[in-house]
Design a protein around this motif. Structure first.
Motif, PDB file in Angstrom:
ATOM      1  N   ASN A 166       0.850  -1.194   0.000  1.00  0.00           N
ATOM      2  CA  ASN A 166       0.000   0.000   0.000  1.00  0.00           C
ATOM      3  C   ASN A 166       0.886   1.245   0.000  1.00  0.00           C
ATOM      4  OD1 ASN A 166      -2.095   1.893   0.449  1.00  0.00           O
ATOM      5  ND2 ASN A 166      -3.182   0.518   1.822  1.00  0.00           N
ATOM      6  N   ILE A 177      -6.576   2.977  -1.187  1.00  0.00           N
ATOM      7  CA  ILE A 177      -6.151   1.607  -1.484  1.00  0.00           C
ATOM      8  C   ILE A 177      -6.889   0.629  -0.567  1.00  0.00           C
ATOM      9  CG2 ILE A 177      -4.205   0.018  -1.638  1.00  0.00           C
ATOM     10  CD1 ILE A 177      -4.223   2.236  -3.759  1.00  0.00           C
ATOM     11  N   ASP A 178      -7.087   1.009   0.694  1.00  0.00           N
ATOM     12  CA  ASP A 178      -7.870   0.161   1.610  1.00  0.00           C
ATOM     13  C   ASP A 178      -9.258  -0.115   1.030  1.00  0.00           C
ATOM     14  OD1 ASP A 178      -5.771   0.228   3.394  1.00  0.00           O
ATOM     15  OD2 ASP A 178      -6.691   1.694   4.740  1.00  0.00           O
ATOM     16  N   ASN A 192      -2.865  -6.622   2.891  1.00  0.00           N
ATOM     17  CA  ASN A 192      -2.707  -5.200   2.626  1.00  0.00           C
ATOM     18  C   ASN A 192      -1.569  -4.686   3.507  1.00  0.00           C
ATOM     19  OD1 ASN A 192      -3.002  -2.454   2.230  1.00  0.00           O
ATOM     20  ND2 ASN A 192      -5.142  -2.363   2.866  1.00  0.00           N
ATOM     21  N   TYR A 218       1.375   0.051  -4.698  1.00  0.00           N
ATOM     22  CA  TYR A 218       0.968   1.398  -5.098  1.00  0.00           C
ATOM     23  C   TYR A 218       2.187   2.232  -5.469  1.00  0.00           C
ATOM     24  CZ  TYR A 218      -0.384   6.277  -4.893  1.00  0.00           C
ATOM     25  OH  TYR A 218      -0.560   7.589  -5.206  1.00  0.00           O
TER      26      TYR A 218
END
Length: 332
Positions: A166, A177-178, A192, A218
Motif C-alpha cells: 500500500n 487503497i484500503d 494489505n 501502489y
C-alpha cells in the motif's frame, strides 16, 4: 449603563481584531515558506521555485516538512505560504473545502499528465528475455485479477496469501487503497501491507526488481521509480464519479497537481504571486530531474538547478526578462 459599556467594548475588540487581521494580510513577507510533503518531486519543484524567489525577487525562503495532512493544514492556517505540488483529488474533500472557504488559492496547474495506482514490473506479465526471466502472470491485466495470484505475490510472512504494498501510513491515498481492497475482493487472498515510509516501499520494489522477482504495490508518476524501472499500471474500470464516491472501484480520477498560495499571499508578495501563476511543467519534465538526482547522487536542490540550466526556455517564460537575468547570473 454597564450593558452599553460591555457592548461597546466588544465592538471595539472586534474592530481591533479585524484591523489586526487586515494589517497581517497587507504586511509584506521577508521569508516565504514552502511545503514539503515528503516526496522528491515536490522537493525539486520547491528547489526551482526557491531559486527564482531568492535570486530573482530577493526574498528568503524556508521549507516546512510534514505529512500531507499536516502541511495542508499549515497552508490553510498561513504557516505555509506556497505549495508547489498539491495532488488535488487525493485530498479532494479537504482541498475543495479549503478553496471554498478561501483559506488558500489555486494559482496554476503544475502538471496534469500523471498516473497512480497499483503497478507490477512488466516482466511479471511479459517476461524479460534479456534477463532470462519467464512471465509468471501472463494473463494479469487488472487490479481485480490480483486476487487470483496469491502464489505469485506471496507474502513472505504469511505463506499461502499474497502481499500488496500500500502507500505509506499517514498518506491520504492509503485509505483509497484500503477501499479498493474491499471493493475488488482482494482481501480474500491478499494482505494489505502498509510500509512505514516511501523509501521503505521503494527499497522493497528495487530489491524485487533487481532479483527479477514478482512485486505489486501502489506508486505514481512522476517519480524516479516510474522513470527508471519498466513497470505496468494494472487496469481498472474507467473513472466513474458515482462509483468512485461509493466504493473507489474505478481508476483514479483525473488529478490535477496544482500550485497554491495562502489567501494573504497575493497582498504579501504580489510579484512572486504573479510568477507562481505562470508555473507549469509536466510529468516527463519532472522525471528528468529525478533521474538526474539518481544518476549523479544529487540532492533535490542540485537537481532543480540542473533542470533550470537544461530548460532555461521554460522557466524564463514564467518571469520578466530582468528577473530571468538575475536568476541566470546566479546559476552560472
Amino acid at each position: 449603563m454597564k450593558k452599553i459599556v460591555i457592548l461597546l467594548s466588544v465592538m471595539v475588540l472586534a474592530i481591533l481584531a479585524a484591523c489586526s487581521s487586515d494589517s497581517s494580510a497587507d504586511k509584506e513577507l521577508e521569508t516565504i515558506i514552502l511545503a514539503d510533503a515528503g516526496w522528491d518531486s515536490v522537493r525539486v519543484h520547491n528547489g526551482i521555485a526557491q531559486t527564482i524567489i531568492e535570486e530573482g525577487f530577493g526574498y528568503e525562503t524556508e521549507v516546512t516538512a510534514g505529512s500531507t495532512a499536516a502541511t495542508v493544514q499549515g497552508h490553510r492556517d498561513g504557516d505555509v505560504h506556497v505549495y508547489t505540488e498539491i495532488w488535488t483529488d487525493n485530498i479532494k474533500e479537504v482541498y475543495e473545502e479549503a478553496i471554498e472557504e478561501g483559506d488558500f488559492e489555486k494559482v496554476s496547474v503544475n502538471f496534469d499528465d500523471n498516473n497512480q495506482g497499483l503497478y507490477v514490473p512488466t516482466y511479471v506479465i511479459e517476461g524479460d528475455e534479456e534477463r532470462g526471466i519467464e512471465p509468471v502472470a501472463p494473463d494479469l491485466r487488472t487490479v481485480e485479477d490480483l486476487k487470483d495470484y496469491p502464489d505469485v505475490f506471496e507474502d513472505p510472512e504469511d505463506p499461502g496469501r499474497g502481499r500488496i504494498i500500500n502507500a505509506p501510513s499517514g498518506w491520504a491515498v492509503a485509505e483509497t487503497i484500503d477501499q479498493k481492497f474491499e471493493a475488488y475482493g482482494l482481501d480474500e487472498t491478499m494482505n494489505n501491507f502498509m510500509p512505514g515510509s516511501d523509501s521503505a516501499a521503494v527499497a522493497d520494489l528495487v530489491d524485487a526488481y533487481e532479483a527479477g522477482e514478482p512485486w505489486v504495490g501502489y506508486y505514481w508518476s512522476p517519480t524516479l521509480v516510474t522513470a527508471k524501472y519498466d513497470l505496468t499500471l494494472l487496469e481498472e474500470p474507467e473513472y466513474d464519479e458515482e462509483i468512485w464516491n461509493e466504493t473507489r472501484a474505478t481508476e483514479f480520477p483525473p488529478n490535477d497537481v496544482v500550485v497554491t498560495v495562502h489567501k494573504d499571499f497575493p497582498e504579501q508578495a504580489p510579484d512572486v504571486y504573479e510568477f507562481l501563476g505562470n508555473y507549469e511543467t509536466s510529468s516527463e519534465l519532472t522525471e528528468e530531474a529525478l533521474v538526474y538526482m539518481d544518476e549523479n547522487d544529487a540532492d533535490p536542490e542540485e537537481a532543480a538547478k540542473w533542470w533550470m540550466q537544461e530548460h532555461e526556455d521554460i522557466w524564463t517564460s514564467w518571469v520578466s526578462e530582468d528577473i530571468a537575468d538575475k536568476v541566470k547570473d546566479a546559476l552560472e
